[in-house]
Design a protein around this motif. Structure first.
Motif, short mmCIF file in Angstrom:
data_model
loop_
_atom_site.label_atom_id
_atom_site.label_comp_id
_atom_site.label_asym_id
_atom_site.label_seq_id
_atom_site.Cartn_x
_atom_site.Cartn_y
_atom_site.Cartn_z
N VAL A 64 -77.72 -51.57 -14.36
CA VAL A 64 -78.68 -51.17 -15.39
C VAL A 64 -79.46 -52.40 -15.85
CG1 VAL A 64 -78.96 -50.12 -17.67
CG2 VAL A 64 -77.21 -49.24 -16.09
N ILE A 121 -82.19 -43.18 -16.39
CA ILE A 121 -80.94 -42.86 -17.09
C ILE A 121 -81.14 -42.62 -18.58
CG2 ILE A 121 -79.49 -44.12 -15.42
CD1 ILE A 121 -79.35 -46.42 -17.51
N MET A 137 -73.69 -36.03 -15.90
CA MET A 137 -73.67 -37.39 -16.44
C MET A 137 -73.28 -37.31 -17.91
SD MET A 137 -75.88 -39.28 -18.62
CE MET A 137 -76.95 -40.71 -18.65
N ARG A 175 -72.59 -46.89 -14.44
CA ARG A 175 -73.85 -47.51 -14.88
C ARG A 175 -73.51 -48.77 -15.67
NH1 ARG A 175 -73.66 -42.30 -17.05
NH2 ARG A 175 -73.59 -43.29 -19.08
N GLY A 185 -74.58 -52.45 -17.17
CA GLY A 185 -75.66 -53.36 -17.55
C GLY A 185 -75.14 -54.74 -17.91
N ARG A 187 -78.04 -58.01 -23.85
CA ARG A 187 -79.48 -57.78 -24.00
C ARG A 187 -79.96 -58.38 -25.32
NH1 ARG A 187 -77.49 -53.25 -21.37
NH2 ARG A 187 -76.77 -52.32 -23.31
C1 LIG Z 1 -77.86 -49.26 -21.32
C2 LIG Z 1 -77.22 -48.11 -20.64
C3 LIG Z 1 -76.10 -48.30 -19.79
C4 LIG Z 1 -75.47 -49.66 -19.55
O1 LIG Z 1 -74.78 -50.09 -20.68
P1 LIG Z 1 -73.91 -51.45 -20.64
O2 LIG Z 1 -73.04 -51.29 -21.83
O3 LIG Z 1 -74.88 -52.57 -20.74
O4 LIG Z 1 -73.16 -51.45 -19.37
C5 LIG Z 1 -75.57 -47.20 -19.16
N1 LIG Z 1 -76.07 -45.97 -19.34
C6 LIG Z 1 -77.14 -45.73 -20.13
C7 LIG Z 1 -77.65 -44.35 -20.26
C8 LIG Z 1 -77.74 -46.79 -20.80
O5 LIG Z 1 -78.80 -46.55 -21.59
#
Ligand SMILES: *Cc1c(COP(=O)(O)O)cnc(C)c1O
Length: 243
Positions: free
Chosen positions: A33, A81, A173, A230, A232, A239
Motif C-alpha cells: 500500500v 482499496i 474485503m 494490504r 503499507g 506516513r
Molecule cells: C492504508 C491502508 C492499508 C495499509 O495500512 P498499514 O497499516 O499502513 O499497513 C490497508 N488497507 C486500506 C484500505 C488502507 O487504506
C-alpha cells in the motif's frame, strides 16, 4: 532499514504465518500500500518482486500510477482499496486493474455500467463491515449469522451484485478495527471467512479471495484465510499524514 529489507521481513512473517496454519505461501498475495509515498518507493518495491500495489485515492493515483508503470520494468497490478466516489469511476477504471473496495450495491451498479460501456470485465471485491464500526464503509454485516434483519438484505445485495454484467466478484474485503493486541482482530477475520463460505454455499457463488490484514495484523489474517494482505507502513514506513 530499506524498503527491500522491510519487504524481506514481511515475506518472512508471511511464510511463518502460512507454516503455522498449514497454508501455501503461494496462496497469499502481498499488496504493497503505497499511498502518500512517491513513485521511487513503488519502484524500489517492484525491483524486489512486488507486483501488486494499493492506493486509496484516485487523485493521488492519477499522477503516481502512470509514472510508476512507465518506469517499471515489470507489469504492476494496481488495486483501488479506498472509498470510490461515483464521479471518480471513469478515472479509476483508467488507472486501476481491480477495485477491491466496492462498498455498496449502488456503486457496484455504476461500475457495472461503466465496465460494460468499456467492454471489459472488472474484477472487484466487496467491502464488508463486520466490525460494526460506524466510521467504516461497506456492506453492513454485523451479526449476519444470527440476525435475519442483517443477513437477508446482505445476502440479497450479494446476489444482486453477483448478477451484474461487466463485473467479476472475486471475493470479500474488510478492515479490522484498530486494537492494542492483534489477537483481538482474529474474530473479525474469522467472521469474514465464515461469511464467504456461507455466501458461496447459499448463493452458489465462487468467492476465492479474502482481502484482510494490514501492518498490525496481517499474520493473524493469514492464519484466518486471507488470500490478499494490504501492507503499507511495514514496507514504506510511517506516513507523514494519514488518509
Ligand atoms: C492504508 C491502508 C492499508 C495499509 O495500512 P498499514 O497499516 O499502513 O499497513 C490497508 N488497507 C486500506 C484500505 C488502507 O487504506
Amino acid at each position: 532499514m530499506t524498503i527491500s529489507d522491510n519487504i524481506q521481513r514481511v515475506r518472512e512473517r508471511m511464510a511463518a504465518a502460512c507454516a503455522h496454519s498449514q497454508r501455501n505461501l503461494n496462496d497469499v498475495t502481498l499488496i504493497a500500500v503505497s499511498k502518500t509515498h512517491p513513485v521511487e518507493s513503488v519502484l524500489e518495491a517492484a525491483e524486489v518482486g512486488v507486483q501488486h500495489f494499493g492506493e486509496n485515492r484516485v487523485e493521488e493515483a492519477e499522477s503516481k500510477i502512470p509514472a510508476a508503470n512507465a518506469k517499471s520494468t515489470g507489469s504492476l497490478q494496481w488495486h483501488m482499496i479506498g472509498h470510490l466516489q461515483s464521479r471518480k469511476i471513469k478515472d479509476a477504471l483508467a488507472l486501476f486493474n481491480k477495485i477491491d473496495s466496492v462498498d455498496s450495491l449502488r456503486l457496484a451498479e455504476k461500475l457495472s455500467r461503466a465496465a460494460v460501456e468499456r467492454g471489459l470485465t472488472l474484477e472487484i471485491l466487496l467491502e464488508i463491515n463486520v466490525s460494526g464500526e460506524e466510521s467504516k464503509y461497506g456492506f453492513q454485516a454485523t451479526g449476519w449469522r444470527t440476525n435475519p434483519a442483517v443477513r437477508e438484505p446482505l445476502f440479497d445485495a450479494l446476489r444482486q451484485v453477483a448478477g451484474l454484467p461487466g463485473l467479476q466478484v472475486r471475493g470479500l474485503m474488510t478492515m479490522a478495527p484498530i486494537v492494542d493486541d492483534m489477537e483481538q482482530t482474529r474474530p473479525i477475520f474469522a467472521d469474514l471467512a465464515a461469511l464467504r463460505a456461507e455466501a458461496e454455499a447459499s448463493l452458489g457463488l465462487r468467492l476465492p479471495d479474502l482481502s484482510m490484514g494490514m501492518t498490525d495484523d496481517y499474520p493473524i489474517a493469514i492464519e484466518e484465510g486471507a488470500t490478499l494482505i494490504r501492507v503499507g507502513r511495514a514496507i514504506f514506513g510511517e506516513r507523514a499524514h494519514d488518509i
